[in-house]
Scaffold this motif. Structure first.
Motif, PDB file in Angstrom:
ATOM      1  N   PHE A 105       0.963  -1.091   0.153  1.00  0.00           N
ATOM      2  CA  PHE A 105       0.010  -0.054   0.114  1.00  0.00           C
ATOM      3  C   PHE A 105       0.886   1.599   0.035  1.00  0.00           C
ATOM      4  CE2 PHE A 105      -3.475  -2.507   2.440  1.00  0.00           C
ATOM      5  CZ  PHE A 105      -4.321  -2.847   1.222  1.00  0.00           C
ATOM      6  N   ALA A 106       2.007   1.349   0.813  1.00  0.00           N
ATOM      7  CA  ALA A 106       3.106   2.363   0.473  1.00  0.00           C
ATOM      8  C   ALA A 106       4.048   2.695  -0.807  1.00  0.00           C
ATOM      9  CB  ALA A 106       4.020   1.975   1.471  1.00  0.00           C
ATOM     10  N   ARG A 107       3.462   1.068  -1.809  1.00  0.00           N
ATOM     11  CA  ARG A 107       4.310   1.413  -3.105  1.00  0.00           C
ATOM     12  C   ARG A 107       3.228   1.607  -4.068  1.00  0.00           C
ATOM     13  NH1 ARG A 107       6.596  -0.501   1.031  1.00  0.00           N
ATOM     14  NH2 ARG A 107       9.251  -0.403   0.902  1.00  0.00           N
ATOM     15  N   TYR A 108       1.920   1.171  -4.115  1.00  0.00           N
ATOM     16  CA  TYR A 108       1.360   1.278  -5.255  1.00  0.00           C
ATOM     17  C   TYR A 108       0.313   1.704  -4.762  1.00  0.00           C
ATOM     18  CZ  TYR A 108       5.578  -1.589  -6.613  1.00  0.00           C
ATOM     19  OH  TYR A 108       6.264  -2.323  -7.166  1.00  0.00           O
ATOM     20  N   ALA A 109      -1.291   2.226  -5.864  1.00  0.00           N
ATOM     21  CA  ALA A 109      -1.871   2.340  -5.628  1.00  0.00           C
ATOM     22  C   ALA A 109      -2.669   1.925  -5.565  1.00  0.00           C
ATOM     23  CB  ALA A 109      -2.510   3.748  -6.590  1.00  0.00           C
ATOM     24  N   VAL A 110      -3.439   1.207  -4.536  1.00  0.00           N
ATOM     25  CA  VAL A 110      -5.096   0.027  -4.267  1.00  0.00           C
ATOM     26  C   VAL A 110      -6.456   0.462  -4.517  1.00  0.00           C
ATOM     27  CG1 VAL A 110      -5.287  -1.887  -3.150  1.00  0.00           C
ATOM     28  CG2 VAL A 110      -3.075  -1.007  -4.453  1.00  0.00           C
ATOM     29  N   ALA A 111      -7.149   0.684  -5.426  1.00  0.00           N
ATOM     30  CA  ALA A 111      -8.670   0.329  -5.325  1.00  0.00           C
ATOM     31  C   ALA A 111      -9.327  -0.567  -4.133  1.00  0.00           C
ATOM     32  CB  ALA A 111      -8.700   0.388  -6.426  1.00  0.00           C
ATOM     33  N   LYS A 112      -9.163   0.437  -3.231  1.00  0.00           N
ATOM     34  CA  LYS A 112     -10.109  -0.257  -1.653  1.00  0.00           C
ATOM     35  C   LYS A 112     -11.093  -1.278  -2.214  1.00  0.00           C
ATOM     36  CE  LYS A 112     -12.711   3.652  -0.255  1.00  0.00           C
ATOM     37  NZ  LYS A 112     -12.774   4.564   0.876  1.00  0.00           N
ATOM     38  N   GLU A 113     -12.247  -1.221  -2.868  1.00  0.00           N
ATOM     39  CA  GLU A 113     -13.463  -1.690  -3.859  1.00  0.00           C
ATOM     40  C   GLU A 113     -12.705  -3.032  -4.077  1.00  0.00           C
ATOM     41  OE1 GLU A 113     -13.088   1.139  -7.185  1.00  0.00           O
ATOM     42  OE2 GLU A 113     -12.621   1.239  -4.675  1.00  0.00           O
ATOM     43  N   ARG A 114     -11.309  -3.372  -5.288  1.00  0.00           N
ATOM     44  CA  ARG A 114     -11.266  -4.061  -5.759  1.00  0.00           C
ATOM     45  C   ARG A 114     -10.156  -4.581  -5.086  1.00  0.00           C
ATOM     46  NH1 ARG A 114      -8.931  -1.942 -11.674  1.00  0.00           N
ATOM     47  NH2 ARG A 114      -9.283  -4.536 -11.886  1.00  0.00           N
ATOM     48  N   LEU A 115     -10.070  -4.700  -3.686  1.00  0.00           N
ATOM     49  CA  LEU A 115      -9.094  -5.745  -3.038  1.00  0.00           C
ATOM     50  C   LEU A 115      -9.830  -7.131  -3.079  1.00  0.00           C
ATOM     51  CD1 LEU A 115      -8.290  -3.470  -0.313  1.00  0.00           C
ATOM     52  CD2 LEU A 115      -6.574  -5.358  -1.538  1.00  0.00           C
ATOM     53  N   SER A 116      -9.142  -8.471  -3.119  1.00  0.00           N
ATOM     54  CA  SER A 116      -9.277  -9.714  -2.956  1.00  0.00           C
ATOM     55  C   SER A 116      -7.795 -10.085  -2.002  1.00  0.00           C
ATOM     56  CB  SER A 116      -9.940 -10.141  -3.562  1.00  0.00           C
ATOM     57  OG  SER A 116      -9.288 -10.178  -4.821  1.00  0.00           O
ATOM     58  N   VAL A 117      -8.696 -11.578  -1.341  1.00  0.00           N
ATOM     59  CA  VAL A 117      -8.153 -12.360  -0.680  1.00  0.00           C
ATOM     60  C   VAL A 117      -8.910 -13.615  -1.048  1.00  0.00           C
ATOM     61  CG1 VAL A 117      -9.691 -12.686   1.003  1.00  0.00           C
ATOM     62  CG2 VAL A 117      -6.832 -13.421   1.172  1.00  0.00           C
ATOM     63  N   ALA A 118      -7.571 -14.436  -1.503  1.00  0.00           N
ATOM     64  CA  ALA A 118      -7.478 -15.810  -1.860  1.00  0.00           C
ATOM     65  C   ALA A 118      -6.703 -16.647  -1.503  1.00  0.00           C
ATOM     66  CB  ALA A 118      -8.097 -15.643  -3.977  1.00  0.00           C
ATOM     67  N   GLY A 119      -7.142 -17.798  -2.261  1.00  0.00           N
ATOM     68  CA  GLY A 119      -5.998 -18.965  -1.382  1.00  0.00           C
ATOM     69  C   GLY A 119      -6.710 -20.362  -2.014  1.00  0.00           C
ATOM     70  N   PHE A 120      -5.521 -21.494  -2.016  1.00  0.00           N
ATOM     71  CA  PHE A 120      -6.058 -22.682  -3.013  1.00  0.00           C
ATOM     72  C   PHE A 120      -5.533 -23.629  -1.659  1.00  0.00           C
ATOM     73  CE2 PHE A 120      -3.727 -26.838  -4.448  1.00  0.00           C
ATOM     74  CZ  PHE A 120      -4.753 -27.168  -4.541  1.00  0.00           C
ATOM     75  N   SER A 121      -6.757 -24.605  -1.230  1.00  0.00           N
ATOM     76  CA  SER A 121      -5.863 -25.737  -0.135  1.00  0.00           C
ATOM     77  C   SER A 121      -7.058 -25.059   0.987  1.00  0.00           C
ATOM     78  CB  SER A 121      -4.978 -26.937  -0.668  1.00  0.00           C
ATOM     79  OG  SER A 121      -5.202 -27.757   0.306  1.00  0.00           O
ATOM     80  N   ASP A 122      -5.004 -25.910   1.846  1.00  0.00           N
ATOM     81  CA  ASP A 122      -5.017 -24.511   3.348  1.00  0.00           C
ATOM     82  C   ASP A 122      -4.792 -23.159   3.232  1.00  0.00           C
ATOM     83  OD1 ASP A 122      -4.902 -26.582   4.487  1.00  0.00           O
ATOM     84  OD2 ASP A 122      -3.013 -26.665   5.404  1.00  0.00           O
TER      85      ASP A 122
END
Length: 224
Positions: A105-122
């Motif tokens: 977040f300190a280095r890149y402009a990120v759209a807060k409404e386009r944040l996601s968390v994802a993962g596989f298996s565990d």
């Protein structure tokens, strides 16, 4: 989690693929597509590997997807063989993930409404917990072949995408994917479920369905 996107970046970061540089032997990767422009806040996905996995494996599976979607990928590695949520140990992983997000977040402009968390298996099980407990940060959760969901104190109501193979021999679909979808639906979450012909894997076809779901402005509850 305490990290939040900022209206301004303090030290702009490079494009392309590079190590996080935060975690020693167990670190992670950050991929920033060439299409990124600081004046246009980008989508960001926090992506979590499976047990005994690493960031390189997740990058290999999702690189083309991220590039096509103009998606920043933050792929940290667990402090141990898997995430501490699975091991029921104190939150060293949580602290590292928070630190990694703050770094981005300190280095890149990120759209807060386009944040996601994802993962596989565990990593998918951990993504569900993180997303539900931090729904004010992550409006969307993507769980690819999760094994369980445990989040005692939900915050917000994030949208959820779950995929699972109908021939999964590691985490059988009846005990995992289908059960989790039913539990989340009963709890009032907006869940999109995609069951595919296959085993414990993350196929390109599933990522294409996930990409379409991410592009939607609304997410009606449905099963595919």
């Amino acid at each position: 989690m305490h990290a939040r996107p900022s209206a301004t970046t303090t030290e702009p970061g490079p494009l392309g693929l590079h190590p996080l540089g935060l975690g020693g032997a167990r670190d992670g990767l950050l991929y920033v597509p060439r299409s990124y422009r600081p004046e246009q806040p980008a989508a960001l996905m926090l992506l979590l590997h499976g047990a005994k996995g690493n960031a390189g494996q997740m990058l290999a599976a999702t690189y083309a997807f991220a590039d096509a979607e103009g998606l920043i990928l933050l792929i940290p590695e667990s402090r141990g063989v898997t995430w501490d949520h699975k091991l029921a140990t104190p939150g060293a992983d949580l602290a590292f993930l928070d630190r990694a997000l703050a770094h981005v977040f300190a280095r890149y402009a990120v759209a807060k409404e386009r944040l996601s968390v994802a993962g596989f298996s565990d990593g998918a099980s951990y993504a569900l917990a993180l997303g539900i407990l931090n729904g004010d940060l992550f409006p969307r959760i993507l769980a690819f072949s999760p094994g369980f969901v445990h989040a005692a104190e939900p915050r917000g109501v994030p949208r959820v995408f779950i995929s699972h193979g109908d021939k999964d021999a590691v985490l059988p679909v009846e005990q995992a994917g289908r059960r989790i979808v039913a539990e989340l639906g009963a709890a009032g979450f907006d869940v999109r479920y995609h069951e595919f012909a296959g085993g414990h894997s993350l196929p390109a076809d599933v990522l294409r369905v996930a990409a379409q779901w991410l592009r939607e402005t609304t997410a009606p509850v449905s099963a595919e």
